[in-house]
Motif scaffolding. Structure first.
Motif, PDB file in Angstrom:
ATOM      1  N   UNK A  20      21.193 -27.827  10.898  1.00  0.00           N
ATOM      2  CA  UNK A  20      20.157 -28.496  10.124  1.00  0.00           C
ATOM      3  C   UNK A  20      19.627 -27.419   9.171  1.00  0.00           C
ATOM      4  N   UNK A  21      18.779 -27.763   8.243  1.00  0.00           N
ATOM      5  CA  UNK A  21      18.280 -26.834   7.226  1.00  0.00           C
ATOM      6  C   UNK A  21      19.312 -26.618   6.121  1.00  0.00           C
ATOM      7  N   UNK A  22      18.977 -25.803   5.157  1.00  0.00           N
ATOM      8  CA  UNK A  22      19.738 -25.694   3.908  1.00  0.00           C
ATOM      9  C   UNK A  22      19.330 -24.446   3.143  1.00  0.00           C
ATOM     10  N   UNK A  23      20.054 -24.192   2.070  1.00  0.00           N
ATOM     11  CA  UNK A  23      19.601 -23.179   1.115  1.00  0.00           C
ATOM     12  C   UNK A  23      20.133 -21.786   1.344  1.00  0.00           C
ATOM     13  N   UNK A  24      20.956 -21.564   2.376  1.00  0.00           N
ATOM     14  CA  UNK A  24      21.540 -20.237   2.583  1.00  0.00           C
ATOM     15  C   UNK A  24      22.726 -20.015   1.651  1.00  0.00           C
ATOM     16  N   UNK A  25      23.276 -18.811   1.691  1.00  0.00           N
ATOM     17  CA  UNK A  25      24.430 -18.519   0.831  1.00  0.00           C
ATOM     18  C   UNK A  25      25.718 -19.131   1.397  1.00  0.00           C
ATOM     19  N   UNK A  26      25.742 -19.394   2.720  1.00  0.00           N
ATOM     20  CA  UNK A  26      26.941 -19.985   3.314  1.00  0.00           C
ATOM     21  C   UNK A  26      26.879 -21.504   3.170  1.00  0.00           C
ATOM     22  N   UNK A  27      28.043 -22.145   3.116  1.00  0.00           N
ATOM     23  CA  UNK A  27      28.051 -23.616   3.091  1.00  0.00           C
ATOM     24  C   UNK A  27      27.779 -24.134   4.490  1.00  0.00           C
ATOM     25  N   UNK A  28      26.905 -25.144   4.559  1.00  0.00           N
ATOM     26  CA  UNK A  28      26.586 -25.761   5.853  1.00  0.00           C
ATOM     27  C   UNK A  28      26.572 -27.267   5.651  1.00  0.00           C
ATOM     28  N   UNK A  29      26.691 -28.004   6.724  1.00  0.00           N
ATOM     29  CA  UNK A  29      26.515 -29.453   6.632  1.00  0.00           C
ATOM     30  C   UNK A  29      25.956 -29.991   7.925  1.00  0.00           C
ATOM     31  N   UNK A  30      25.539 -31.243   7.864  1.00  0.00           N
ATOM     32  CA  UNK A  30      24.810 -31.803   8.990  1.00  0.00           C
ATOM     33  C   UNK A  30      25.082 -33.294   9.113  1.00  0.00           C
ATOM     34  N   UNK A  31      25.263 -33.762  10.336  1.00  0.00           N
ATOM     35  CA  UNK A  31      25.299 -35.195  10.608  1.00  0.00           C
ATOM     36  C   UNK A  31      23.837 -35.600  10.743  1.00  0.00           C
ATOM     37  N   UNK A  32      23.285 -36.113   9.646  1.00  0.00           N
ATOM     38  CA  UNK A  32      21.836 -36.153   9.493  1.00  0.00           C
ATOM     39  C   UNK A  32      21.116 -36.932  10.592  1.00  0.00           C
ATOM     40  N   UNK A  33      21.675 -38.060  10.993  1.00  0.00           N
ATOM     41  CA  UNK A  33      20.954 -38.917  11.947  1.00  0.00           C
ATOM     42  C   UNK A  33      20.676 -38.187  13.268  1.00  0.00           C
ATOM     43  N   UNK A  34      21.552 -37.237  13.606  1.00  0.00           N
ATOM     44  CA  UNK A  34      21.397 -36.465  14.841  1.00  0.00           C
ATOM     45  C   UNK A  34      20.058 -35.702  14.838  1.00  0.00           C
ATOM     46  N   UNK A  35      19.650 -35.189  13.669  1.00  0.00           N
ATOM     47  CA  UNK A  35      18.398 -34.427  13.585  1.00  0.00           C
ATOM     48  C   UNK A  35      17.180 -35.321  13.473  1.00  0.00           C
ATOM     49  N   UNK A  36      17.351 -36.510  12.885  1.00  0.00           N
ATOM     50  CA  UNK A  36      16.161 -37.338  12.610  1.00  0.00           C
ATOM     51  C   UNK A  36      15.727 -38.147  13.822  1.00  0.00           C
ATOM     52  N   UNK A  37      16.651 -38.441  14.740  1.00  0.00           N
ATOM     53  CA  UNK A  37      16.280 -39.142  15.967  1.00  0.00           C
ATOM     54  C   UNK A  37      15.973 -40.614  15.761  1.00  0.00           C
ATOM     55  N   UNK A  38      15.393 -41.262  16.791  1.00  0.00           N
ATOM     56  CA  UNK A  38      15.166 -42.705  16.743  1.00  0.00           C
ATOM     57  C   UNK A  38      14.166 -43.102  15.650  1.00  0.00           C
ATOM     58  N   UNK A  39      14.333 -44.320  15.147  1.00  0.00           N
ATOM     59  CA  UNK A  39      13.371 -44.858  14.179  1.00  0.00           C
ATOM     60  C   UNK A  39      13.687 -44.489  12.733  1.00  0.00           C
ATOM     61  N   UNK A  40      14.709 -43.690  12.503  1.00  0.00           N
ATOM     62  CA  UNK A  40      15.038 -43.283  11.144  1.00  0.00           C
ATOM     63  C   UNK A  40      15.812 -44.384  10.412  1.00  0.00           C
ATOM     64  N   UNK A  41      15.671 -44.409   9.079  1.00  0.00           N
ATOM     65  CA  UNK A  41      16.434 -45.359   8.284  1.00  0.00           C
ATOM     66  C   UNK A  41      17.728 -44.737   7.762  1.00  0.00           C
ATOM     67  N   UNK A  42      17.982 -43.480   8.115  1.00  0.00           N
ATOM     68  CA  UNK A  42      19.172 -42.785   7.612  1.00  0.00           C
ATOM     69  C   UNK A  42      20.448 -43.403   8.192  1.00  0.00           C
ATOM     70  N   UNK A  43      21.420 -43.737   7.340  1.00  0.00           N
ATOM     71  CA  UNK A  43      22.662 -44.341   7.865  1.00  0.00           C
ATOM     72  C   UNK A  43      23.400 -43.409   8.834  1.00  0.00           C
ATOM     73  N   UNK A  44      24.008 -44.002   9.875  1.00  0.00           N
ATOM     74  CA  UNK A  44      24.705 -43.213  10.893  1.00  0.00           C
ATOM     75  C   UNK A  44      25.893 -42.463  10.354  1.00  0.00           C
ATOM     76  N   UNK A  45      26.488 -42.956   9.253  1.00  0.00           N
ATOM     77  CA  UNK A  45      27.698 -42.294   8.726  1.00  0.00           C
ATOM     78  C   UNK A  45      27.363 -41.347   7.559  1.00  0.00           C
ATOM     79  N   UNK A  46      26.061 -40.921   7.424  1.00  0.00           N
ATOM     80  CA  UNK A  46      25.672 -39.964   6.368  1.00  0.00           C
ATOM     81  C   UNK A  46      25.871 -38.543   6.884  1.00  0.00           C
TER      82      UNK A  46
END
Ligand code: PLP
Length: 362
Positions: free
Chosen positions: A336-362
């Protein structure tokens, strides 16, 4: 970038400001260190009587923190800055500067920690919050109440990179005497300067692009005017004490010296990667404001100098498919997080938890 005339005319010497933006330093003389040293002393000798701007105790003020604040204020073209120990500490100080019973309007897509702060954490203190689609400014007009004191904008937003028209929102806020705060963490001042577009305050998680190396936590509030509402934030910074250490301020300043170069590199890479993803057979949608297909592209062109390093995309398939993609690379770390010099990525819904509107495949 910067297609509009006023954008072209704006002088943006980010490289110089990032290095020499500390406007409070005395004129240099021979023998001075080029890099200001860390001042770890928590206490400073006091004069017999209180003097203006006197250093007494590091929670109140510290030379490394003052230097960091001065550089951040220069980069954001503000009159003053207060540095904090994290982005959330900065956001908390902003809302604590409001009064019980005040109403704040937040966008429907924004960093989930900010949403929780406004809608849950501050509720027992009497903060009233409502959520609006800020990409449709007419919705904001309808959401303003007699006790509305603040509008909070995040553009591009986390995680769907929605673009909000800062000038239009600022006009509406001005008409109603409401403060406009922009979380400028994702673009950084090198790509967007909200105070030039009418905002009153800019908030940063400096843990992201400004720190830039995934090894520092910090936050900041930059104000267009040092008088008025900002004085309450300064007071909260000093009295509640969520301040960064001298070492963290020093490291943050070292990072800032390369911020403009890093951001320009992020901008270039992100446009290439987003074009690649747009063509990819396993990707069903790409959210990047630099793409012509992005609904906010035209507005982004008028308020951003570059489109930033953050891209969101939907993979073909479901939640599991997205999780597999993110676990499938040795080079790109799943974080999770961003902005470092290395490339990173995240399965976003995993960090946001229940109640989020973020799509599961984002
Ligand atoms: N604002 C945005 C847009 C963020 O992405 C984050 C963290 O991810 C924050 C604020 C919170 O900052 P911090 O983690 O430094 O407290």
């Amino acid at each position: 970038m910067g297609t509009e005339a006023h954008m072209k005319n704006q002088k943006r010497f980010f490289e110089t400001l990032a290095i020499h933006g500390d406007t409070d330093r005395p004129e240099p003389s021979a023998g001075d260190p080029v890099v200001y040293p860390q001042v770890h002393s928590t206490v400073f000798r006091m004069a017999a009587e209180a003097e203006d701007g006197e250093l007494i105790y590091t929670r109140h003020e510290n030379p490394n923190r003052s230097q960091l604040e001065s550089v951040l204020a220069s980069l954001e073209a503000g009159e003053a800055c207060a540095a904090f120990s994290s982005g959330m500490a900065a956001s908390t100080a902003i809302v604590q500067a409001l009064k019980s019973g005040d109403h704040i309007i937040i966008p429907d897509d924004l960093y989930h920690g900010t949403r929780k702060l406004m809608t849950e954490t501050m509720e027992p203190w009497g903060l009233e919050a409502s959520v609006t689609d800020m990409s449709r400014p007419e919705h904001l007009e309808q959401a303003i109440q007699s006790n509305t004191k603040m509008v909070w904008v995040e553009t591009p937003s986390n995680p769907l990179l929605q673009i909000v028209d800062i000038r239009r929102i600022s006009n509406i806020c001005n008409q109603h005497g409401v403060l406009l705060v922009v979380d400028n963490t994702w673009p950084s001042p090198v790509n967007q300067q909200p105070l030039h577009l009418g905002a009153d305050l800019v908030m940063h998680s400096t843990s992201k692009y400004i720190g830039g190396h995934s090894d520092l936590l910090g936050g900041a509030v930059v104000a267009k005017r040092k008088e008025g509402f900002f004085e309450r934030i300064r007071d909260l910074q000093r009295s509640s004490g969520a301040v960064p250490s001298p070492a963290d301020c020093w490291l943050m300043l070292r990072s800032i010296r390369t911020l403009p170069c890093r951001i320009r590199s992020h901008n270039q890479h992100a446009i290439s990667i987003s074009l690649f993803l747009e063509e990819h057979h396993s990707v069903s949608r790409v959210y990047y404001p630099g793409l012509k297909s992005h609904p906010g592209h035209e507005i982004a062109k008028t308020q951003m100098y570059g489109f930033g390093g953050m891209i969101s995309f939907l993979v073909e398939g479901d939640r599991e498919s997205a999780s597999r993609v993110v676990q499938g690379s040795r080079l790109i770390a799943p974080v999770t997080s961003l902005g470092g010099v290395e490339s990173t990525w995240e399965h976003r819904i995993r960090s946001e938890g229940p109640g989020t509107g973020t799509p599961g495949n984002l």
